[in-house]
Write a protein that holds these residues in place. Structure first.
Motif, short mmCIF file in Angstrom:
data_model
loop_
_atom_site.label_atom_id
_atom_site.label_comp_id
_atom_site.label_asym_id
_atom_site.label_seq_id
_atom_site.Cartn_x
_atom_site.Cartn_y
_atom_site.Cartn_z
N VAL A 6 9.79 11.56 -3.17
CA VAL A 6 8.88 12.08 -4.03
C VAL A 6 9.17 11.52 -5.59
N ASN A 7 8.83 10.37 -5.73
CA ASN A 7 9.18 9.76 -7.13
C ASN A 7 8.52 8.34 -7.27
N GLU A 8 8.04 8.23 -8.55
CA GLU A 8 7.02 7.04 -8.60
C GLU A 8 8.18 5.88 -8.51
N GLY A 9 9.37 5.85 -8.84
CA GLY A 9 10.16 4.70 -8.96
C GLY A 9 10.38 4.09 -7.56
N TYR A 10 10.78 5.09 -6.59
CA TYR A 10 10.89 4.81 -5.08
C TYR A 10 9.59 4.07 -4.33
N LEU A 11 8.53 4.90 -4.84
CA LEU A 11 7.13 4.42 -4.09
C LEU A 11 6.90 3.00 -4.66
N SER A 12 7.34 2.94 -5.87
CA SER A 12 6.83 1.49 -6.55
C SER A 12 7.91 0.46 -6.08
N TYR A 13 9.24 0.97 -5.76
CA TYR A 13 10.07 -0.08 -4.97
C TYR A 13 9.58 -0.61 -3.98
N LEU A 14 9.11 0.35 -2.93
CA LEU A 14 8.39 -0.10 -1.85
C LEU A 14 7.29 -1.42 -1.72
N GLU A 15 6.55 -0.77 -3.00
CA GLU A 15 5.66 -2.04 -2.96
C GLU A 15 6.23 -3.53 -2.71
N LYS A 16 7.62 -3.65 -3.35
CA LYS A 16 8.10 -4.82 -3.38
C LYS A 16 8.63 -5.35 -2.13
N TYR A 17 8.70 -4.27 -1.19
CA TYR A 17 9.36 -4.50 0.07
C TYR A 17 8.15 -4.97 1.08
N ASN A 18 8.49 -5.76 1.92
CA ASN A 18 7.46 -6.06 2.94
C ASN A 18 8.14 -6.94 4.11
N ASN A 19 7.56 -6.64 5.22
CA ASN A 19 8.20 -7.52 6.09
C ASN A 19 7.13 -8.50 6.78
N ASN A 20 6.04 -8.98 6.00
CA ASN A 20 4.86 -9.71 6.29
C ASN A 20 4.10 -8.85 7.20
N LEU A 21 4.24 -7.76 7.74
CA LEU A 21 3.42 -7.08 8.57
C LEU A 21 2.98 -5.62 8.01
N VAL A 22 3.99 -5.17 7.55
CA VAL A 22 3.84 -3.67 6.86
C VAL A 22 3.82 -3.90 5.42
N LEU A 23 3.04 -3.54 4.44
CA LEU A 23 2.87 -3.45 2.99
C LEU A 23 2.76 -2.33 2.52
N PHE A 24 3.41 -1.96 1.43
CA PHE A 24 2.89 -0.72 0.60
C PHE A 24 2.33 -1.26 -0.50
N SER A 25 1.05 -0.42 -0.93
CA SER A 25 0.44 -0.94 -2.20
C SER A 25 0.84 -0.40 -3.37
N LYS A 26 0.28 -1.06 -4.35
CA LYS A 26 0.79 -0.49 -5.68
C LYS A 26 0.72 1.04 -5.79
N THR A 27 1.77 1.79 -6.51
CA THR A 27 1.71 3.20 -6.52
C THR A 27 0.52 3.43 -7.70
N LYS A 28 -0.25 4.21 -7.27
CA LYS A 28 -1.28 4.75 -8.45
C LYS A 28 -0.91 6.24 -8.93
N LYS A 29 -1.38 6.47 -10.04
CA LYS A 29 -1.27 8.09 -10.41
C LYS A 29 -2.71 8.71 -10.58
N VAL A 30 -2.82 9.40 -10.04
CA VAL A 30 -4.08 10.21 -10.03
C VAL A 30 -3.90 11.70 -10.41
N ASN A 31 -5.15 12.03 -11.56
CA ASN A 31 -4.60 13.38 -12.20
C ASN A 31 -5.42 14.50 -11.33
N VAL A 32 -5.08 14.71 -10.12
CA VAL A 32 -5.79 15.72 -9.20
C VAL A 32 -4.79 16.60 -8.61
#
Length: 143
Positions: free
Chosen positions: A78-104
């Motif tokens: 539960v932090n933007e830094g780690y979720l953003s890190y996952l965006e850079k990780y991929n195994n050419n099969l599973v990809l994490f999208s760019k983390t977006k902030k939403v004000n909801v």
């Protein structure tokens, strides 16, 4: 209200830029919600080799881990830094999208609407009407 949004996507062909959103992660300072679409995963099963499809089954264990309410695990995710890190990780099969902030506000209803918009409609009967991104945000902000 800093709510972070990240989809987990599948890439059936590494030579193309096609991505299929299969799961959604939404988090704020205190809460993490995660869900993947088993129906969608089974519908696209034929696009992957049996070995690759077995890797995709880890989404089940990920969902179980998040639903365990393990506070140490939640603090890690539960932090933007780690979720953003996952965006850079991929195994050419599973990809994490760019983390977006939403004000909801983050709650099950809001999560359900975003899940329908980004992953798979009407899987949990959260909402029966279809939403465009603009209508979804307008509806959430008006409530």
């Amino acid at each position: 209200m800093n709510t972070f949004l990240c989809t987990i996507d599948l890439q059936p062909n590494i030579l193309s830029s096609d991505r299929l959103s299969i799961a959604l992660i939404m988090a704020n300072e205190h809460t993490l919600l995660f869900k993947y679409s088993e129906k969608k995963l089974n519908a696209v099963k034929h696009l992957f080799s049996p070995e690759a499809f077995n890797i995709l089954k880890y989404l089940t264990s990920l969902e179980e881990s998040f639903n365990s309410h393990n506070q140490e695990l939640l603090k890690k995710w539960v932090n933007e830094g780690y979720l953003s890190y996952l965006e850079k990780y991929n195994n050419n099969l599973v990809l994490f999208s760019k983390t977006k902030k939403v004000n909801v506000p983050l709650n099950r209803e809001t999560f359900g609407k975003f899940f329908e918009m980004y992953v798979f409609p009407s899987e949990n009967n959260y909402q029966t009407e279809e939403y465009s991104q603009e209508n979804l945000l307008t509806d959430i902000l008006v409530r």
